[in-house]
Design a protein around this motif. Structure first.
Motif, short mmCIF file in Angstrom:
data_model
loop_
_atom_site.label_atom_id
_atom_site.label_comp_id
_atom_site.label_asym_id
_atom_site.label_seq_id
_atom_site.Cartn_x
_atom_site.Cartn_y
_atom_site.Cartn_z
N THR A 61 -10.37 103.19 -16.18
CA THR A 61 -11.65 103.38 -15.22
C THR A 61 -12.45 104.72 -15.41
OG1 THR A 61 -10.86 101.83 -13.66
CG2 THR A 61 -12.72 103.21 -13.08
N GLN A 62 -13.51 104.88 -16.19
CA GLN A 62 -14.16 105.87 -16.39
C GLN A 62 -15.17 106.36 -15.28
OE1 GLN A 62 -16.12 105.66 -20.12
NE2 GLN A 62 -14.29 106.81 -21.07
N LEU A 63 -15.88 105.26 -14.66
CA LEU A 63 -16.76 105.44 -13.64
C LEU A 63 -16.58 104.35 -12.51
CD1 LEU A 63 -19.06 107.17 -12.33
CD2 LEU A 63 -20.51 105.54 -13.62
N GLY A 64 -16.54 104.52 -11.14
CA GLY A 64 -16.76 103.72 -10.23
C GLY A 64 -15.25 103.20 -9.66
N ASP A 65 -15.47 102.13 -8.82
CA ASP A 65 -14.08 101.53 -8.14
C ASP A 65 -14.62 100.06 -7.54
OD1 ASP A 65 -12.32 100.93 -6.28
OD2 ASP A 65 -12.58 102.60 -4.92
N SER A 66 -13.61 99.34 -8.04
CA SER A 66 -13.86 97.82 -8.08
C SER A 66 -14.06 97.44 -6.52
CB SER A 66 -12.76 97.12 -8.83
OG SER A 66 -11.47 97.47 -8.18
N GLN A 67 -13.42 98.14 -5.64
CA GLN A 67 -13.61 97.91 -4.33
C GLN A 67 -14.61 98.45 -3.58
OE1 GLN A 67 -11.55 95.48 -3.19
NE2 GLN A 67 -10.73 95.61 -5.15
N SER A 68 -15.52 99.13 -4.23
CA SER A 68 -16.76 99.92 -3.64
C SER A 68 -17.69 98.99 -3.32
CB SER A 68 -17.20 101.23 -4.49
OG SER A 68 -17.77 100.55 -5.70
N SER A 69 -18.65 99.38 -2.50
CA SER A 69 -19.91 98.90 -2.27
C SER A 69 -20.89 99.22 -3.46
CB SER A 69 -20.45 98.91 -0.86
OG SER A 69 -20.68 100.45 -0.52
N ASP A 70 -20.70 99.92 -4.28
CA ASP A 70 -21.62 100.40 -5.48
C ASP A 70 -21.99 99.25 -6.35
OD1 ASP A 70 -21.39 103.04 -4.54
OD2 ASP A 70 -19.85 103.46 -6.10
N ARG A 71 -23.29 99.26 -6.58
CA ARG A 71 -23.91 98.11 -7.34
C ARG A 71 -23.19 98.00 -8.89
NH1 ARG A 71 -28.29 95.35 -5.74
NH2 ARG A 71 -28.91 95.87 -3.89
N ALA A 72 -23.12 97.14 -9.70
CA ALA A 72 -22.59 96.97 -10.86
C ALA A 72 -23.42 97.82 -12.00
CB ALA A 72 -22.75 95.66 -11.63
N TYR A 73 -22.70 98.38 -12.86
CA TYR A 73 -23.10 98.94 -14.24
C TYR A 73 -23.59 97.93 -15.09
CZ TYR A 73 -21.65 103.22 -11.68
OH TYR A 73 -21.57 104.29 -11.04
N ARG A 74 -24.62 98.16 -15.97
CA ARG A 74 -25.36 97.27 -16.91
C ARG A 74 -25.68 97.93 -18.22
NH1 ARG A 74 -22.47 93.09 -14.82
NH2 ARG A 74 -23.48 92.13 -12.96
N ASP A 75 -25.97 97.22 -19.27
CA ASP A 75 -26.95 97.69 -20.35
C ASP A 75 -26.44 98.62 -21.07
OD1 ASP A 75 -28.50 95.44 -19.39
OD2 ASP A 75 -29.83 96.53 -18.25
N LEU A 76 -25.28 98.73 -21.37
CA LEU A 76 -24.61 99.92 -22.13
C LEU A 76 -25.21 100.06 -23.50
CD1 LEU A 76 -20.67 99.47 -21.50
CD2 LEU A 76 -22.27 101.17 -20.54
N ARG A 77 -25.70 101.16 -24.00
CA ARG A 77 -26.09 101.46 -25.34
C ARG A 77 -25.52 102.86 -25.74
NH1 ARG A 77 -27.89 97.24 -23.81
NH2 ARG A 77 -30.10 96.54 -23.37
N PHE A 78 -25.16 102.62 -27.04
CA PHE A 78 -24.52 104.06 -27.54
C PHE A 78 -25.04 104.24 -28.86
CE2 PHE A 78 -21.25 103.12 -24.65
CZ PHE A 78 -20.51 103.87 -24.53
N LEU A 79 -25.41 105.84 -28.86
CA LEU A 79 -25.93 106.13 -30.32
C LEU A 79 -24.65 106.53 -31.12
CD1 LEU A 79 -28.38 108.97 -28.44
CD2 LEU A 79 -28.90 106.59 -29.79
N ASP A 80 -23.50 106.88 -30.62
CA ASP A 80 -22.12 106.99 -31.60
C ASP A 80 -21.19 107.07 -30.64
OD1 ASP A 80 -22.11 109.60 -29.92
OD2 ASP A 80 -23.57 110.60 -31.41
N ALA A 81 -20.22 107.36 -31.14
CA ALA A 81 -18.70 107.35 -30.25
C ALA A 81 -18.63 108.20 -28.94
CB ALA A 81 -17.39 108.06 -31.00
#
Length: 161
Positions: A61-81
Motif C-alpha cells: 500500500t503506497q497511499l490510503g487505507d482500505s478501512q477508511s472513509s476516504d474515497r477511491a483513487y482512480r485514473d492513474l496516468r504515468f509519464l515514466d517509472a
C-alpha cells in the motif's frame, strides 16, 4: 488489516478480498514487473493506491487505507517509472489531483474538473483535460487550468476525447 508499507501475497483483486478498481500496469520497468493499482472498497470508501515490483505476486500500500472513509483513487496516468498522477473524487466540485515523482510517495498537487472526459499530462507540469466542449491546459501541475479550445465536434487524439 492491511496498512501502509505492508506487502501482500495476493492477486490484484486479493489484498482486500474484492476488486479494487481501475488498473494501471507498467510492464518491465526497473528490475521486475512493476505496476500500480488504484481503487477502493467502493467509490466512497477505502481508497488505496497499491504497488507491485514482481508482476502482482505481492502488493504494497503506497497511499490510503482500505478501512477508511476516504474515497477511491482512480485514473492513474504515468509519464515514466517514477512520475505518475491519480485522481480522487471530492464528492462535490473539482476532483483532487495527486502526483508521485519517485514512484512511491503521492501528494496532492491540484485539481481536475469533476465532469471531465479524460485527462493526460505530457510533462510533470503540463497537462490537459477535456470537459464538455472544452479542452483545458495546466502549466503548473494542475494548480490552475485554462480553457485553450472550445470544440465544435467530438474528436479523439491519442485516447483523449
Amino acid at each position: 488489516m492491511p496498512g501502509a508499507g505492508r506487502t501482500y501475497n495476493d492477486t490484484p483483486r486479493g489484498p482486500y478480498g474484492q476488486e479494487v478498481g481501475p488498473w494501471r500496469w507498467e510492464d518491465g520497468i526497473g528490475e521486475g514487473e512493476e505496476g500500480w493499482l488504484a481503487g477502493g472498497r467502493n467509490a466512497v470508501n477505502g481508497g488505496v493506491i497499491l504497488h507491485t515490483k514482481d508482476g502482482g505476486a505481492t502488493w504494497e500500500t503506497q497511499l490510503g487505507d482500505s478501512q477508511s472513509s476516504d474515497r477511491a483513487y482512480r485514473d492513474l496516468r504515468f509519464l515514466d517509472a517514477k512520475t505518475g498522477f491519480a485522481v480522487q473524487s471530492t464528492g462535490v466540485g473539482d476532483h483532487k489531483l495527486l502526483r508521485t515523482t519517485d514512484g512511491h510517495d503521492w501528494v496532492p498537487i491540484g485539481t481536475v474538473g469533476q465532469h471531465r472526459s479524460d485527462y493526460q499530462f505530457v510533462s510533470p507540469e503540463i497537462g490537459f483535460y477535456t470537459g464538455g466542449t472544452k479542452i483545458l491546459r495546466t502549466t503548473d501541475g494542475g494548480r490552475r487550468w485554462q480553457s485553450v479550445f472550445d470544440c465544435r465536434v467530438k474528436a479523439e487524439v491519442h485516447g483523449l476525447t
